[in-house]
Write an enzyme that holds these catalytic residues in place. Structure first.
Site, PDB file in Angstrom:
ATOM      1  N   GLY A  87      34.577  26.996 -15.842  1.00  0.00           N
ATOM      2  CA  GLY A  87      35.137  25.673 -16.049  1.00  0.00           C
ATOM      3  C   GLY A  87      34.066  24.603 -15.963  1.00  0.00           C
ATOM      4  O   GLY A  87      32.921  24.874 -15.575  1.00  0.00           O
ATOM      5  N   GLN A  89      33.492  22.303 -13.845  1.00  0.00           N
ATOM      6  CA  GLN A  89      32.930  22.159 -12.504  1.00  0.00           C
ATOM      7  C   GLN A  89      32.732  23.528 -11.839  1.00  0.00           C
ATOM      8  O   GLN A  89      32.781  23.652 -10.625  1.00  0.00           O
ATOM      9  CB  GLN A  89      33.847  21.278 -11.647  1.00  0.00           C
ATOM     10  CG  GLN A  89      33.789  19.798 -11.969  1.00  0.00           C
ATOM     11  CD  GLN A  89      32.464  19.169 -11.552  1.00  0.00           C
ATOM     12  OE1 GLN A  89      31.735  19.706 -10.746  1.00  0.00           O
ATOM     13  NE2 GLN A  89      32.161  18.007 -12.117  1.00  0.00           N
ATOM     14  N   SER A  90      32.470  24.530 -12.637  1.00  0.00           N
ATOM     15  CA  SER A  90      32.363  25.899 -12.138  1.00  0.00           C
ATOM     16  C   SER A  90      31.305  26.047 -11.049  1.00  0.00           C
ATOM     17  O   SER A  90      30.114  25.766 -11.266  1.00  0.00           O
ATOM     18  CB  SER A  90      32.032  26.840 -13.301  1.00  0.00           C
ATOM     19  OG  SER A  90      31.686  28.123 -12.822  1.00  0.00           O
ATOM     20  N   ASN A  91      31.722  26.511  -9.883  1.00  0.00           N
ATOM     21  CA  ASN A  91      30.796  26.823  -8.803  1.00  0.00           C
ATOM     22  C   ASN A  91      29.910  28.009  -9.194  1.00  0.00           C
ATOM     23  O   ASN A  91      28.710  28.038  -8.900  1.00  0.00           O
ATOM     24  CB  ASN A  91      31.579  27.138  -7.528  1.00  0.00           C
ATOM     25  CG  ASN A  91      30.699  27.287  -6.308  1.00  0.00           C
ATOM     26  OD1 ASN A  91      29.830  26.449  -6.048  1.00  0.00           O
ATOM     27  ND2 ASN A  91      30.909  28.342  -5.549  1.00  0.00           N
ATOM     28  N   ALA A  93      29.010  28.942 -12.308  1.00  0.00           N
ATOM     29  CA  ALA A  93      28.029  28.561 -13.319  1.00  0.00           C
ATOM     30  C   ALA A  93      26.880  27.784 -12.699  1.00  0.00           C
ATOM     31  O   ALA A  93      25.693  28.042 -12.997  1.00  0.00           O
ATOM     32  CB  ALA A  93      28.709  27.742 -14.418  1.00  0.00           C
TER      33      ALA A  93
END
Length: 351
Positions: A87, A89-91, A93
């Site tokens: 997403g 705000q992917s943690n 990624a």
């Protein structure tokens, strides 16, 4: 390996006649602590496994344990580019991008949605570490997988050597990190002479739950393992978990006493706490987040762990978890994403 610096250690694990390598990137062991005040409110004996404290400047939470194996495999395969997705705000990624840069490789992120008007929270970290970011609009996890394959082909055409890490780092290799984590927790549990009736963990993309399930089986734990899905319907996330388990069993050096593959009905996953969709906070989740912060000074995140804690609290209220039960909550991190919500806090029920 000196070209990658000396900030990590390498660990080797036997896989048949081969070696399955792991980088030591996380600060371990993470604490196993009582949640005394919240436990008193709920009238249960509540503990937390603090995998939000795996360390490094990007607060990678549960993602780092998976990346220890995934990035080692990428190095072994000669990759110079790491591609993953998540997403906006992917943690996962963000953590992948940061650790990829520390290895001297090139991170490429494929994030769902459109480019934001403001670069905040995890997106800001992506920018600071120098990640290459693309945006797209997947409607299903399978579309994420297909998009990663297409992007990898584009990278190959440019002369790069890409290595794909799936959403959440959830495949057989990533799952190994949480077999390790469960063994770590179980040793701490024994040292503290604890016995849990229930264990709660977020079942997001499947790999963390799969590893914990395998570790749970390996030590023949007596607790009931419960997953809370913040994203996918119960059937779909169960299928992803089973895929991770199948793949991990071909890689793991540990003796995991599973009689065949687990059936869907063997997995206890609740999908009632998703709300209106992935990464969309729920009033119940935000309430759980506020209670955890005010009672224990521990931050949950609105995407994953707040919904899982909301599920735990609801099941206590409904009597599914009896008062007086001993319960372990696996805190998988992700709090930096909260800072993308600061101007919309009241909108999401944050008060």
């Amino acid at each position: 390996m000196e070209t990658y610096g000396v900030w990590y250690h390498e660990v080797t694990r036997m896989k048949g006649r081969e070696w399955m390598r792991r980088l030591t990137l996380a600060q371990k062991p993470t604490p196993l602590e009582p949640l005394t005040r919240l436990g008193e409110l709920l009238r249960i004996d509540l503990w937390v496994k603090r995998d939000d404290l795996t360390g490094d400047m990007v607060t990678g939470g549960n993602k780092i344990r998976k990346l220890e194996y995934l990035l080692a495999d990428a190095l072994d395969k000669g990759a110079d580019t790491i591609i993953t997705t998540g997403g906006p705000q992917s943690n996962h990624a963000k953590t992948t991008a940061a650790l990829t840069k520390r290895l001297g490789l090139h991170p490429v992120l494929l994030l769902s949605g459109k480019p934001p008007e403001e670069t905040t929270a995890n997106l800001l970290i992506n920018k600071l570490v120098g990640a290459e970011v693309h945006y797209f609009f997947p409607r299903h996890p399978r579309e994420m997988d297909d998009a990663l394959l297409r992007l990898a082909e584009e990278m190959k055409a440019k002369g790069r050597k890409p290595y794909i890490i799936p959403v959440g780092g959830s495949n057989g290799i990533g799952t190994l990190g949480y077999i390790d984590a469960y063994q770590e927790m179980d040793q701490q549990r024994q040292e503290k002479q604890l016995s849990f009736d229930f264990e709660f963990v977020t079942a997001g993309s499947g790999g963390t739950f799969a590893g914990i399930y395998m570790g749970h089986q390996a030590v023949q734990a007596s607790s009931k393992l419960i997953g809370v899905s913040p994203w996918l319907p119960s059937q779909e996330i169960k299928e992803r978990i089973i895929d991770c388990i199948k793949d991990a069993r071909t890689l793991s050096t540990d003796s995991v006493p599973l009689s065949g593959e687990p059936a869907l009905e063997d997995l206890s996953i609740y999908d009632q706490y998703i709300g209106s969709g992935y990464a969309k906070p729920t009033p119940e989740g935000m309430k759980a987040l506020q209670i955890m912060a005010s009672e224990e000074s521990i931050l949950l995140d609105h995407v994953y762990t707040a919904k899982t804690m909301a599920g735990l609290m609801d099941l206590v209220e409904k009597g599914v978890i009896a008062r007086g039960s001993s319960v372990l909550f696996w805190h998988t991190g992700g709090a930096p994403g909260l800072f993308a919500l600061q101007e919309r806090w009241s909108e999401w029920g944050g008060g």
